[in-house]
Every structure is written in C-alpha cells, then in structure tokens.
Design a protein around this motif. Structure first.
Motif, mmCIF file in Angstrom:
data_model
loop_
_atom_site.group_PDB
_atom_site.id
_atom_site.type_symbol
_atom_site.label_atom_id
_atom_site.label_comp_id
_atom_site.label_asym_id
_atom_site.label_seq_id
_atom_site.Cartn_x
_atom_site.Cartn_y
_atom_site.Cartn_z
ATOM 1 N N PRO A 1 27.998 14.043 -6.039
ATOM 2 C CA PRO A 1 26.736 14.661 -5.593
ATOM 3 C C PRO A 1 26.945 15.677 -4.487
ATOM 4 O O PRO A 1 26.227 16.680 -4.416
ATOM 5 N N LEU A 2 27.945 15.440 -3.619
ATOM 6 C CA LEU A 2 28.238 16.405 -2.566
ATOM 7 C C LEU A 2 28.670 17.742 -3.151
ATOM 8 O O LEU A 2 28.230 18.808 -2.704
ATOM 9 N N ALA A 3 29.529 17.705 -4.163
ATOM 10 C CA ALA A 3 29.991 18.942 -4.793
ATOM 11 C C ALA A 3 28.837 19.687 -5.455
ATOM 12 O O ALA A 3 28.786 20.931 -5.410
ATOM 13 N N LEU A 4 27.904 18.955 -6.066
ATOM 14 C CA LEU A 4 26.750 19.611 -6.692
ATOM 15 C C LEU A 4 25.894 20.309 -5.643
ATOM 16 O O LEU A 4 25.466 21.463 -5.836
ATOM 17 N N ILE A 5 25.647 19.634 -4.530
ATOM 18 C CA ILE A 5 24.834 20.234 -3.465
ATOM 19 C C ILE A 5 25.500 21.498 -2.924
ATOM 20 O O ILE A 5 24.852 22.528 -2.735
ATOM 21 N N ILE A 6 26.804 21.414 -2.675
ATOM 22 C CA ILE A 6 27.511 22.568 -2.108
ATOM 23 C C ILE A 6 27.527 23.726 -3.104
ATOM 24 O O ILE A 6 27.412 24.898 -2.716
ATOM 25 N N THR A 7 27.651 23.422 -4.398
ATOM 26 C CA THR A 7 27.599 24.480 -5.408
ATOM 27 C C THR A 7 26.282 25.240 -5.343
ATOM 28 O O THR A 7 26.255 26.482 -5.346
ATOM 29 N N ILE A 8 25.171 24.514 -5.255
ATOM 30 C CA ILE A 8 23.859 25.153 -5.167
ATOM 31 C C ILE A 8 23.742 25.965 -3.885
ATOM 32 O O ILE A 8 23.226 27.101 -3.877
ATOM 33 N N VAL A 9 24.226 25.402 -2.766
ATOM 34 C CA VAL A 9 24.130 26.093 -1.477
ATOM 35 C C VAL A 9 24.924 27.394 -1.495
ATOM 36 O O VAL A 9 24.452 28.444 -1.014
ATOM 37 N N VAL A 10 26.129 27.368 -2.049
ATOM 38 C CA VAL A 10 26.944 28.584 -2.114
ATOM 39 C C VAL A 10 26.257 29.642 -2.974
ATOM 40 O O VAL A 10 26.244 30.831 -2.630
ATOM 41 N N GLU A 11 25.663 29.214 -4.081
ATOM 42 C CA GLU A 11 24.945 30.176 -4.924
ATOM 43 C C GLU A 11 23.732 30.752 -4.201
ATOM 44 O O GLU A 11 23.401 31.927 -4.369
ATOM 45 N N LEU A 12 23.062 29.914 -3.396
ATOM 46 C CA LEU A 12 21.932 30.402 -2.609
ATOM 47 C C LEU A 12 22.363 31.462 -1.611
ATOM 48 O O LEU A 12 21.707 32.499 -1.443
ATOM 49 N N ILE A 13 23.483 31.216 -0.930
ATOM 50 C CA ILE A 13 23.925 32.109 0.138
ATOM 51 C C ILE A 13 24.472 33.408 -0.416
ATOM 52 O O ILE A 13 24.187 34.499 0.098
ATOM 53 N N THR A 14 25.256 33.322 -1.484
ATOM 54 C CA THR A 14 26.001 34.488 -1.967
ATOM 55 C C THR A 14 25.323 35.221 -3.115
ATOM 56 O O THR A 14 25.775 36.315 -3.486
ATOM 57 N N GLN A 15 24.277 34.630 -3.698
ATOM 58 C CA GLN A 15 23.617 35.234 -4.861
ATOM 59 C C GLN A 15 24.534 35.324 -6.079
ATOM 60 O O GLN A 15 24.314 36.163 -6.964
ATOM 61 N N VAL A 16 25.565 34.472 -6.119
ATOM 62 C CA VAL A 16 26.383 34.360 -7.323
ATOM 63 C C VAL A 16 25.555 33.667 -8.395
ATOM 64 O O VAL A 16 24.722 32.797 -8.104
#
Length: 258
Positions: free
Chosen positions: A194-209
């Motif tokens: 679950p931690l990896a899923l949260i971080i994936t979403i956060v990185v996409e939010l920040i970088t617009q990837v």
C-alpha cells in the motif's frame, strides 16, 4: 460437526481481511448520497462521482491512466521486494556490512518521496522510469529491515545442517535461508504494497506523469470535484485489492513454510 467448526475457524483466521469491515463506509456513502444536495460544488454525492468517471472513460482517459499507474506500481513493487530482500539478507548475514551501511540506510529511509522527486526528475526526467525509481527507493525499507532482522536471527543449526549435507551456496539459500526468511519478506511486502501505491499516486500528482495522479491533478485544477472524488474512490478500490492480494500471498507463504 466437530470438524466443521475448526474449518470455519481456519477460514476466519486465514489472514484475509473480512469485507464486512467496509460496511461503515457503505453506510456513510449511502447517507452522503441521500443527505447532500446533488448540486453541491464541494461535496458532490457519489452518483456524480460515477457519472464523472463515465465521462472520463468515454473520453478515453480513465482506463489508460489506471493501467499506467498499475504498471508503474507493480514494477516498483517487484523491484523493491527483490532489492530489499537481497540487501536485507546480505547485510543481516554480514555484521561488518551491517555496521558500515546501517547509518546510510537510516539516513536514506527518512527522506520523504516528495523531496526525492526533484532530484529524480533532474537525473532521469519526466518518465515512468523516474516514477518507478522514486517508488522503489522510498518503499523498499519495510522489506529490507524485516529481512535484515530475520537474517540476524537465522537459526545456526539449520546452516550447520546444510554444511553437513554438503549443500552448495545456491542450494543452501533455496532450501534453508529462503524458507526461513520468507515470512519476514512477506511481512515487509504487506507493509510495502500500500505504501508503494500511495507514493506512485503522489509522484504522478507532483510531476504530472501519466497516471491516476495526473488525472486527479488535472481535475482539481479545473474545479471538477466530482471527478476528483471518483478517482480517489478508484484509488481506494485498487488499494483494497492490493491488500487482499498481499493477504493471500501471506497465507500461501505460511503454508509453504509450514
């Protein structure tokens, strides 16, 4: 009847979270739908979430975003588990390496994902590889630390038995070390997933990837609150599925060790 009762007890304690725990959330969503005005701009009812998701799917943006996020998440999770387990075994079985690398591990694992994103963008760029790299570095620690602790406490008698049977290093690892550490590795996996899923979403939010995070950011910038709520609900469902799969893997691992 006496044999049926233990069977039911085993099913209840199989490690899979009971879905009845979602009942309060379902009640909350029903009350939200009934009590909130359909035109509320800040707290739209769930029916508008699904309509917004339908529009996003019709536009061809929903499923590609979900697939991209899941692909980045799965790649990062696999790499994090493999690297974390390998480092945990290596450091846990080598006291000198543990003393040398321990402070470095403690320093790196405290760095938040958001602080690593600018550096990763500078080095790698706005790519999926950048997302995977950030997620791996920030989420492998539960696996590494759990494996390192278990490797430290590995039963010496088992290793002596491997020497008596003249097992090679690979056979010793496969037949002795890996079964002994598998429970700890899976425990780290359950925390990491679950931690990896949260971080994936956060990185996409920040970088617009590309991914769910990007769609949430775009909907937020356009004041489409129903789309934001719908995408958050999709993320929650993915997280629930991830937890269920991790629980199934943990149960299978316990049977393998037993």
């Amino acid at each position: 009847m006496s044999s049926a009762a233990p069977a039911r007890q085993r099913r209840r304690t199989s490690g899979i979270p009971p879905l009845r725990g979602l009942l309060p959330l379902v009640v909350l969503l029903v009350l939200w739908q009934l009590l909130v005005s359909p035109d509320d701009p800040y707290f739209p009812p769930p029916s508008r979430w699904f309509a917004a998701l339908g529009d996003l799917g019709t536009a061809g943006a929903l499923w590609p975003s979900i697939f991209t996020t899941l692909l980045s998440f799965v790649l990062a999770l696999v790499i994090a588990v493999v690297v974390g387990a390998a480092l945990g075994v290596g450091v846990g079985r080598a006291p000198v390496a543990d003393r040398v690398l321990g402070p470095t591990f403690e320093f790196i694992r405290t760095i938040p994902a958001g602080a690593m994103v600018p550096v990763a963008v500078l080095v790698i760029g706005y790519t999926r590889s950048m997302t995977v790299a950030v997620v791996v570095v920030t989420s492998l620690w539960p696996v590494l630390l759990a494996t390192r602790a278990a490797a430290r406490e590995l039963d010496v008698a088992r290793l002596e038995a491997a020497r008596v049977m003249h097992l090679g290093r690979f056979e010793t690892f496969r037949k002795i070390v890996l079964p002994s550490l598998s429970s700890s590795i899976v425990l780290g996996l359950q925390i990491t997933a679950p931690l990896a899923l949260i971080i994936t979403i956060v990185v996409e939010l920040i970088t617009q990837v590309d991914g769910i995070g990007k769609q949430i950011s775009l909907a937020q910038s356009q004041f489409q609150s129903e789309t934001v709520y719908g995408l958050v609900a999709v993320t929650c469902l993915i997280g629930l599925a991830v937890n269920l799969v991790a629980a199934v893997v943990a149960r299978a691992t316990r049977r393998y060790v037993a």
